[in-house]
Design a protein around this motif. Structure first.
Motif, PDB file in Angstrom:
ATOM      1  N   UNK A  67       0.831  -1.213   0.000  1.00 13.31           N
ATOM      2  CA  UNK A  67       0.000   0.000   0.000  1.00 13.31           C
ATOM      3  C   UNK A  67       0.866   1.264   0.000  1.00 13.31           C
ATOM      4  N   UNK A  68       2.150   1.084  -0.270  1.00 11.09           N
ATOM      5  CA  UNK A  68       3.098   2.209  -0.359  1.00 11.09           C
ATOM      6  C   UNK A  68       3.088   3.039   0.927  1.00 11.09           C
ATOM      7  N   UNK A  69       3.178   2.339   2.045  1.00  9.49           N
ATOM      8  CA  UNK A  69       3.134   3.005   3.354  1.00  9.49           C
ATOM      9  C   UNK A  69       4.517   3.007   3.991  1.00  9.49           C
ATOM     10  N   UNK A  70       5.019   4.211   4.258  1.00  5.51           N
ATOM     11  CA  UNK A  70       6.330   4.344   4.909  1.00  5.51           C
ATOM     12  C   UNK A  70       6.230   5.129   6.216  1.00  5.51           C
ATOM     13  N   UNK A 125      -0.571   6.960   3.380  1.00  3.24           N
ATOM     14  CA  UNK A 125       0.078   7.763   4.411  1.00  3.24           C
ATOM     15  C   UNK A 125      -0.746   8.998   4.755  1.00  3.24           C
ATOM     16  N   UNK A 126      -1.349   9.607   3.736  1.00  2.00           N
ATOM     17  CA  UNK A 126      -2.174  10.800   3.963  1.00  2.00           C
ATOM     18  C   UNK A 126      -3.455  10.438   4.706  1.00  2.00           C
ATOM     19  N   UNK A 127      -4.126   9.386   4.253  1.00  2.47           N
ATOM     20  CA  UNK A 127      -5.400   9.004   4.877  1.00  2.47           C
ATOM     21  C   UNK A 127      -5.181   8.563   6.326  1.00  2.47           C
ATOM     22  N   UNK A 128      -4.162   7.747   6.553  1.00  3.82           N
ATOM     23  CA  UNK A 128      -3.909   7.275   7.922  1.00  3.82           C
ATOM     24  C   UNK A 128      -3.469   8.424   8.823  1.00  3.82           C
ATOM     25  N   UNK A 193      14.468   4.208   1.754  1.00  4.88           N
ATOM     26  CA  UNK A 193      13.551   4.973   0.919  1.00  4.88           C
ATOM     27  C   UNK A 193      12.527   4.021   0.304  1.00  4.88           C
ATOM     28  N   UNK A 194      11.597   4.552  -0.478  1.00  5.80           N
ATOM     29  CA  UNK A 194      10.517   3.734  -1.033  1.00  5.80           C
ATOM     30  C   UNK A 194      11.046   2.655  -1.973  1.00  5.80           C
ATOM     31  N   UNK A 195      12.036   3.003  -2.754  1.00 11.35           N
ATOM     32  CA  UNK A 195      12.590   2.033  -3.693  1.00 11.35           C
ATOM     33  C   UNK A 195      13.190   0.844  -2.959  1.00 11.35           C
ATOM     34  N   UNK A 196      13.867   1.098  -1.854  1.00  8.23           N
ATOM     35  CA  UNK A 196      14.443   0.013  -1.064  1.00  8.23           C
ATOM     36  C   UNK A 196      13.341  -0.856  -0.468  1.00  8.23           C
ATOM     37  N   UNK A 201      10.602  -6.026  -0.572  1.00  5.91           N
ATOM     38  CA  UNK A 201       9.344  -6.772  -0.668  1.00  5.91           C
ATOM     39  C   UNK A 201       9.420  -7.770  -1.814  1.00  5.91           C
ATOM     40  N   UNK A 202      10.042  -7.349  -2.914  1.00  3.16           N
ATOM     41  CA  UNK A 202      10.189  -8.248  -4.061  1.00  3.16           C
ATOM     42  C   UNK A 202      11.074  -9.441  -3.742  1.00  3.16           C
ATOM     43  N   UNK A 203      12.131  -9.223  -2.966  1.00  8.82           N
ATOM     44  CA  UNK A 203      13.023 -10.299  -2.581  1.00  8.82           C
ATOM     45  C   UNK A 203      12.311 -11.314  -1.678  1.00  8.82           C
ATOM     46  N   UNK A 204      11.452 -10.802  -0.801  1.00  3.64           N
ATOM     47  CA  UNK A 204      10.722 -11.699   0.110  1.00  3.64           C
ATOM     48  C   UNK A 204       9.737 -12.559  -0.655  1.00  3.64           C
ATOM     49  N   UNK A 205       9.201 -12.025  -1.760  1.00  2.00           N
ATOM     50  CA  UNK A 205       8.237 -12.792  -2.543  1.00  2.00           C
ATOM     51  C   UNK A 205       8.946 -13.830  -3.408  1.00  2.00           C
TER      52      UNK A 205
END
Length: 205
Positions: A67-70, A125-128, A193-196, A201-205
């Motif tokens: 959900x692109x949450x940082x 991030x904005x909504x939360x 950062x977001x890219x990391x 997440x991709x590595x875990x999948x």
């Protein structure tokens, strides 16, 4: 040409809203108002939650890639926590005060939205962040007396003082301070950062 989203976003700057809230709380406590005590608790709780979420991501990469949450949006959270109370005070409490608080939430929602075209935050991030801050302001005003008994000129004066802070310390940005703290606590050379986050997440999948 000035970016209107950047201008709107400045209304959610913690350098403006935190000094304003602190001054209003000090006056409220001096006058013996219960809403001021509740606002202190809400301000501390919301601030610690937002800070913890940012430190967790920047220092250790703890986020939700799906959900692109940082971390909670600080602008959205503090706007939703402070502006409703400010406008409630300015409109004098009672039914008018409720309209003031509602307008404060609308303003906070607009400030939160401004972070999206500026690419500062994601929707999650904005909504939360908005929901967190709104819960704090509603808790502050839930049992407030109909008339806050705080003179409007004090509220205006507190806003004026708060507005001077960003101009007085333009080189200080809270995000930069949080990054430094996160790196110091985690021992990381570079903050996450977001890219990391997406890559991990991709590595875990």
């Amino acid at each position: 040409m000035t970016n209107p989203w950047a201008t709107l976003s400045q209304l959610g700057d913690s350098r403006l809203l935190l000094p304003t809230a602190v001054l209003l709380i000090a006056i409220g406590l001096w006058r013996g108002h219960p809403w001021a005590r509740r606002w202190v608790v809400a301000l501390l709780a919301v601030g610690l939650i937002v800070l913890a979420s940012k430190l967790a991501f920047l220092g250790w990469g703890l986020g939700i890639a799906s959900i692109d949450f940082t971390g909670f949006s600080g602008h959205a959270a503090i706007s939703a926590l402070v502006w409703p109370v400010i406008l409630w005070l300015l409109t004098g409490g009672g039914k008018t005060g409720r309209w003031g608080a509602a307008l404060g939430l609308l303003l906070a929602a607009s400030i939160g939205y401004s972070r999206l075209p500026l690419n500062a935050h994601s929707w999650s991030e904005v909504i939360s962040g908005f929901a967190l801050g709104a819960a704090g302001s509603l808790a502050t005003l839930s049992r407030a007396t109909p008339i806050p008994c705080l003179r409007r000129r004090w509220v205006i004066a507190a806003l004026a003082v708060g507005a001077c802070v960003p101009a007085a310390i333009p080189q200080v940005h809270t995000h930069q301070l949080v990054v430094k703290v996160a790196k110091a606590l985690s021992g990381s050379v570079k903050e996450f950062d977001r890219e990391m986050l997406r890559r991990n997440e991709g590595l875990r999948q």
